[in-house]
Write a protein that holds these residues in place. Structure first.
Motif, mmCIF file in Angstrom:
data_model
loop_
_atom_site.group_PDB
_atom_site.id
_atom_site.type_symbol
_atom_site.label_atom_id
_atom_site.label_comp_id
_atom_site.label_asym_id
_atom_site.label_seq_id
_atom_site.Cartn_x
_atom_site.Cartn_y
_atom_site.Cartn_z
ATOM 1 N N ASN A 1 0.849 -1.177 0.000
ATOM 2 C CA ASN A 1 0.000 0.000 0.000
ATOM 3 C C ASN A 1 0.893 1.238 0.000
ATOM 4 O OD1 ASN A 1 -2.261 1.515 0.122
ATOM 5 N ND2 ASN A 1 -2.906 0.894 2.174
ATOM 6 N N CYS B 1 -5.218 8.156 4.295
ATOM 7 C CA CYS B 1 -4.685 6.843 3.886
ATOM 8 C C CYS B 1 -3.713 6.967 2.710
ATOM 9 C CB CYS B 1 -5.826 5.923 3.479
ATOM 10 S SG CYS B 1 -6.890 5.548 4.850
ATOM 11 N N PRO B 2 -2.746 6.099 2.597
ATOM 12 C CA PRO B 2 -2.327 5.137 3.627
ATOM 13 C C PRO B 2 -1.613 5.851 4.772
ATOM 14 C CG PRO B 2 -0.894 4.981 1.693
ATOM 15 C CD PRO B 2 -1.946 5.974 1.355
#
Ligand code: HDE
Length: 706
Positions: free
Chosen positions: A393, A420-421
């Motif tokens: 990610n 995010c991440p």
């Protein structure tokens, strides 16, 4: 043909084509298509204007096919270009939580998938396997916390101490720039010129000139992480660690003459051996061991732990076995897997960290950098063989060969994507990589540490630890290599360096080169480490050892079956060789299947030899120069030879020394002469466990050892 008429179907024109049609027409599911998925009905004939007319640009299938082909190659690795890979698994014996928080080392028996690539260093992709060279032993562990790469070699030390010298070293060892010779060999001017001026290479040269540089099999060589790394436990405490792989089958080598012949007889010698062993279910196995050194003991040695030209002798810090690796699957596609695998020393996981070894620090830059040119951009981690099993990610985007359709923003910090991440929180320590907090302070300097300056003690340690035949092989290798060097000055300088290792070594090498023996340096040490000698690194049993049986009409088939039965019981692989394939008949018309035609094989492709009895058969073999040479080479390369009944006559035909034939000591020399297969089978198995018999009369060059 009028316009609008469909093109002729493939095979419409002649009978032969019609016969081949059954290979061409495919059921829909495996039909040939273009890259766009359009079905293709003819990949044999380009589209043309008229049967004998020009080819048309419009033929998109033809253009796509040739364009793709034109781009099939990628740059080979700048070093370690020739390699062979395999998949498998690693499982720890015990939890190592006391030293490291690495997830894959926590639970006994929990399997982590691996991919291993073995390689030579100097030669290009198509070079022979059995050259004198270091072997790469690189392992990718696909752990739950990300990929960990242990990118090691089959020697525990390296040629240089600082990575900045790597381009110099590689330019020197690679083929000479004008002629691009020699392929796969260090026996040439530039390599020895460099080494003679670079005494820090001396320890590594001892390994390179030993039989470790010509392994019998990738399955029979050790692997080493080389550098001192660092284990880090859950509380952030560090312990120095050196990694060792030990092969279950023991450490076994070829001899030099055999290795050179094998390079021609089967340039894929090591690759084939690995592939066939895995295909036949004889899975190669290695034990992972560690040498652990507490941080407080960093200065307890007479060398620097950060110096990659030094080992920690096993007698000083024992190797603790921590797990085993089994290789149980061959790749499906060499290019996609073995060629595209991208190792990187900086691929570490929580619990494993670096030290300031200047060689390691440079490698941590080089491996990522080299993949960019080799694999054409920054997305190579997405290739199947490189893809972690852990979730990935990142905020990386785009680039050549992007395989992922990413969504969302790609910057940090952000609010629009909910952050995010996100970073791992400060309190969240499990599975997060946190660099070891080593205290460093110093001037910015371009110097080599004083603690790196002893270049000879461990070369001497290696020499002192060798058995007499191993020493002889080291001497012969130096003579061979330096014998290919044109410059007397380089030869003399190199022999001068060896005078710092041991007077016996420098004198013997000098004698072979017709040079005066240099004065040995003063203060040469007498220390030794028995763990370095291959004499002490044998395996157990004879599994997968290859035995040739020389046969002809009249061979005693019953005896062959008896010995074969005993050998296969022990896991050895037995092949019957005769002048032609098919079968031979025994004296009582029994039939013995021939596995290989003798002219297609050679003694160097086997570990041991059986010549069964049978008067007529032995007469035929004695008249066949290939069979006689087989026996002669097997003897010269130290291989166990068993002869039964009349088969003994082959020993004389191969001109084995009289003292072996008549002296009564043949069995001690691995030459088993007997009447009746029962009698010889067990002794033969025992001799094969010994691997090679180097003390045979005529084998050791008397000038090479004292
Ligand atoms: Fe390598 N080495 N190396 N090396 N090395 C490469 O990376 C490098 C060193 C080793 O099967 C390259 O992907 C530097 C020591 C193996 O794919 C490159 C230095 C050891 C493999 C590179 C070293 C190794 C490589 C070329 C500092 C044993 C093959 C292609 C002097 C511990 C991995 C590639 C495979 C490959 C650089 C020294 C082992 C150029 C700068 C010491 C087994 O990045």
């Amino acid at each position: 043909m009028t316009s609008g008429t469909p093109n002729p179907r493939p095979g419409e024109h002649d009978e032969k084509d019609r016969q081949l049609d059954r290979f061409r027409a495919a059921p829909e599911s495996d039909a040939l298509t273009t890259d766009q998925g359009v079905r293709v009905d003819d990949t044999d004939n380009a589209l043309r204007a008229g049967e004998r007319g020009p080819t048309l640009l419009e033929d998109f299938h033809n253009r796509e096919k040739i364009t793709h082909f034109d781009h099939e190659r990628i740059p080979e690795r700048v070093v370690h270009a020739r390699g062979s890979g395999a998949y498998g698994y690693f499982e720890p014996y015990e939890s190592l939580a006391e030293y490291t928080c690495a997830d894959f080392l926590q639970e006994p028996g929990r399997r982590t998938p691996v991919f291993v690539r073995f390689s030579t260093v100097q030669g290009p992709r198509g070079s022979a396997d059995t050259v004198r060279d270091v072997r790469g032993f690189a392992t990718k562990f696909y752990t739950r916390q990300g990929n960990y790469d242990l990118v090691g070699n089959n020697f525990p030390v390296f040629f240089i101490q600082d990575a900045i010298k790597f381009p110099d070293f590689v330019h020197a060892v690679k083929m000479e720039p004008d002629s691009e010779m020699p392929t796969g060999a260090s026996a040439h001017n530039t390599f020895w010129d460099f080494c003679s001026l670079q005494p820090e290479s001396t320890h590594m040269l001892m390994w390179l000139m030993s039989d470790r540089a010509i392994p019998r099999s990738f399955r029979m060589m050790q692997g080493f992480g080389v550098h001192t790394f660092r284990f880090v436990d859950a509380e952030g405490r560090g312990t120095f660690v050196k990694f060792h792989w030990k092969p279950r089958l023991g450490v076994n080598s070829l001899v030099w003459d055999e290795a050179q012949i094998a390079a021609g007889r089967d340039p894929d010698f090591n690759r084939r051996d690995l592939w066939e062993a895995i295909e036949s279910g004889d899975f190669p196995e290695y034990e992972l061991g560690v040498q652990l050194v507490a941080e407080k003991d960093e200065d307890a040695f007479d060398f620097d732990l950060l110096d990659a030209t030094k080992i920690i002798p096993e007698e000083q810090v024992p190797v603790r076995p921590i797990g085993r690796m089994v290789l149980d699957r061959n790749p499906q596609n060499f290019f996609a897997e073995t060629e595209q695998v991208a190792f990187h020393t900086a691929n570490v996981v929580p619990g494993i960290d670096f030290t300031n070894d200047p060689l390691l620090q440079g490698r941590n830059f080089s491996y990522l950098d080299t993949q960019l040119i080799r694999l054409g951009g920054p997305n190579f981690a997405q290739l199947p063989v490189n893809r972690p099993i852990a979730d990935v990610n990142t905020n990386h985007r785009d680039g050549y060969g992007q395989q992922v359709i990413q969504s969302g923003d790609s910057y940090f910090p952000n609010s629009l994507s909910g952050g995010c991440p996100a970073h791992a929180g400060a309190a969240d320590t499990t599975g997060v990589f946190r660099h070891y907090q080593e205290r460093v302070a110093g001037e910015k300097v371009r110097v080599r540490s004083e603690s790196f300056k002893d270049h000879y003690s461990q070369a001497t340690l290696f020499w002192n630890s060798m058995s007499d035949w191993e020493k002889a092989h080291v001497v012969e290798a130096f003579r061979f290599e330096l014998g290919k060097v044109g410059s007397t000055e380089v030869r003399e300088r190199m022999v001068g360096n060896l005078a710092h290792v041991h007077g016996d070594l420098s004198a013997a090498v000098a004698a072979g080169l017709g040079l005066p023996a240099p004065q040995p340096a003063s203060g040469i040490r007498t220390h030794a480490s028995p763990a370095l000698s291959q004499e002490n690194l044998g395996g157990h049993g004879i599994r997968t050892r290859k035995v040739a049986v020389l046969a002809a009409d009249g061979t005693d088939v019953e005896d062959v079956e008896t010995v074969r039965g005993r050998l296969t019981e022990e896991g050895a692989l037995v092949e019957v060789l005769a002048a032609d394939e098919g079968s031979v008949h025994g004296a009582d018309s029994e039939v013995l299947k021939v596995d290989r035609a003798l002219p297609t094989m050679a003694s160097v492709l086997y570990d041991a030899l059986l010549v069964p009895g049978g008067k007529q058969a032995v007469q035929t073999l004695m008249d066949d120069p290939a069979a006689v040479r087989f026996v002669e080479e097997s003897y010269r390369h130290g291989k166990p030879i068993a002869v039964e009944g009349d088969g003994a006559q082959m020993l004389a035909a191969a001109r084995l020394p009289a003292e072996v034939l008549n002296g009564g000591s043949a069995a001690e020399q691995g030459v088993i002469i007997g009447d009746g297969a029962e009698g010889i089978a067990d002794t033969f198995v025992g001799a094969m466990e010994h691997h090679r018999f180097m003390h045979r009369p005529g084998l050791l060059n008397p000038g090479a050892i004292d």
